[in-house]
Design a protein around this motif. Structure first.
Motif, PDB file in Angstrom:
ATOM      1  N   ASP A 110      18.878  35.200  66.968  1.00 14.85           N
ATOM      2  CA  ASP A 110      18.283  35.452  68.270  1.00 14.85           C
ATOM      3  C   ASP A 110      19.369  35.608  69.326  1.00 14.85           C
ATOM      4  O   ASP A 110      20.416  34.969  69.242  1.00 14.85           O
ATOM      5  N   VAL A 111      19.106  36.469  70.290  1.00 13.97           N
ATOM      6  CA  VAL A 111      19.970  36.621  71.468  1.00 13.97           C
ATOM      7  C   VAL A 111      19.078  36.430  72.680  1.00 13.97           C
ATOM      8  O   VAL A 111      18.070  37.115  72.842  1.00 13.97           O
ATOM      9  N   GLU A 112      19.445  35.461  73.518  1.00 11.83           N
ATOM     10  CA  GLU A 112      18.663  35.169  74.719  1.00 11.83           C
ATOM     11  C   GLU A 112      19.558  35.349  75.937  1.00 11.83           C
ATOM     12  O   GLU A 112      20.634  34.770  76.017  1.00 11.83           O
ATOM     13  N   ILE A 132      33.038  36.059  68.322  1.00 15.28           N
ATOM     14  CA  ILE A 132      31.869  36.566  69.042  1.00 15.28           C
ATOM     15  C   ILE A 132      32.111  36.557  70.544  1.00 15.28           C
ATOM     16  O   ILE A 132      31.808  37.533  71.237  1.00 15.28           O
ATOM     17  N   LYS A 133      32.678  35.483  71.058  1.00 12.97           N
ATOM     18  CA  LYS A 133      32.995  35.424  72.493  1.00 12.97           C
ATOM     19  C   LYS A 133      33.945  36.552  72.886  1.00 12.97           C
ATOM     20  O   LYS A 133      33.740  37.225  73.896  1.00 12.97           O
ATOM     21  N   ASN A 144      27.072  29.668  73.542  1.00 15.96           N
ATOM     22  CA  ASN A 144      26.617  29.876  74.913  1.00 15.96           C
ATOM     23  C   ASN A 144      27.748  30.465  75.737  1.00 15.96           C
ATOM     24  O   ASN A 144      28.876  30.002  75.652  1.00 15.96           O
ATOM     25  N   LEU A 145      27.418  31.475  76.531  1.00 16.90           N
ATOM     26  CA  LEU A 145      28.389  32.113  77.418  1.00 16.90           C
ATOM     27  C   LEU A 145      27.778  32.240  78.806  1.00 16.90           C
ATOM     28  O   LEU A 145      26.586  32.501  78.946  1.00 16.90           O
ATOM     29  N   PHE A 146      28.610  32.087  79.811  1.00 16.64           N
ATOM     30  CA  PHE A 146      28.214  32.364  81.184  1.00 16.64           C
ATOM     31  C   PHE A 146      29.077  33.525  81.658  1.00 16.64           C
ATOM     32  O   PHE A 146      30.306  33.433  81.661  1.00 16.64           O
ATOM     33  N   VAL A 153      24.116  33.684  78.414  1.00 17.19           N
ATOM     34  CA  VAL A 153      23.822  34.269  77.111  1.00 17.19           C
ATOM     35  C   VAL A 153      23.859  33.163  76.057  1.00 17.19           C
ATOM     36  O   VAL A 153      24.819  32.408  75.991  1.00 17.19           O
ATOM     37  N   THR A 154      22.816  33.095  75.246  1.00 17.18           N
ATOM     38  CA  THR A 154      22.771  32.181  74.109  1.00 17.18           C
ATOM     39  C   THR A 154      22.564  33.021  72.861  1.00 17.18           C
ATOM     40  O   THR A 154      21.596  33.777  72.775  1.00 17.18           O
TER      41      THR A 154
END
Length: 102
Positions: free
Chosen positions: A65-67, A9-10, A95-97, A79-80
């Protein structure tokens, strides 16, 4: 394996369209959004691109969910992504920044 799906996913989110040979349509294309002004519309577009990318290219993950949150002063997006793996009942989170690099 949970970790391999997280990494997949990342990689999908951080890949730009046209970056992979023989598969030009794969990728989240998020870097282009980072150079736009971060507005509520930009955040909505990012959420939709992430959902579409994962549902199209990662069949092992079922999105819950995508936040997407932004810090306007820092020009970065957090991004979560919460999802289920097939055959696992417990939700998993990534979690991504994403930052704009000059």
């Amino acid at each position: 394996d949970e970790e391999s799906v997280k990494e997949s996913i990342k990689n999908l989110i951080l890949t730009d369209k046209g970056e992979r040979l023989m598969r030009p349509n794969i990728g989240g294309n998020m870097r282009s959004l980072l150079f736009d002004n971060i507005t509520p519309a930009t955040i909505k577009i990012a959420e939709e691109q992430i959902r579409t990318t994962i549902s199209d290219y990662e069949p092992r993950a079922e999105i819950i969910d995508v936040e997407v949150k932004s810090t306007i002063d820092e020009n970065r997006i957090e991004v979560t992504i919460r999802f289920y793996l097939t055959n696992i009942e417990q939700p998993i989170s990534v979690n991504l920044f994403l930052e704009r690099i000059r």
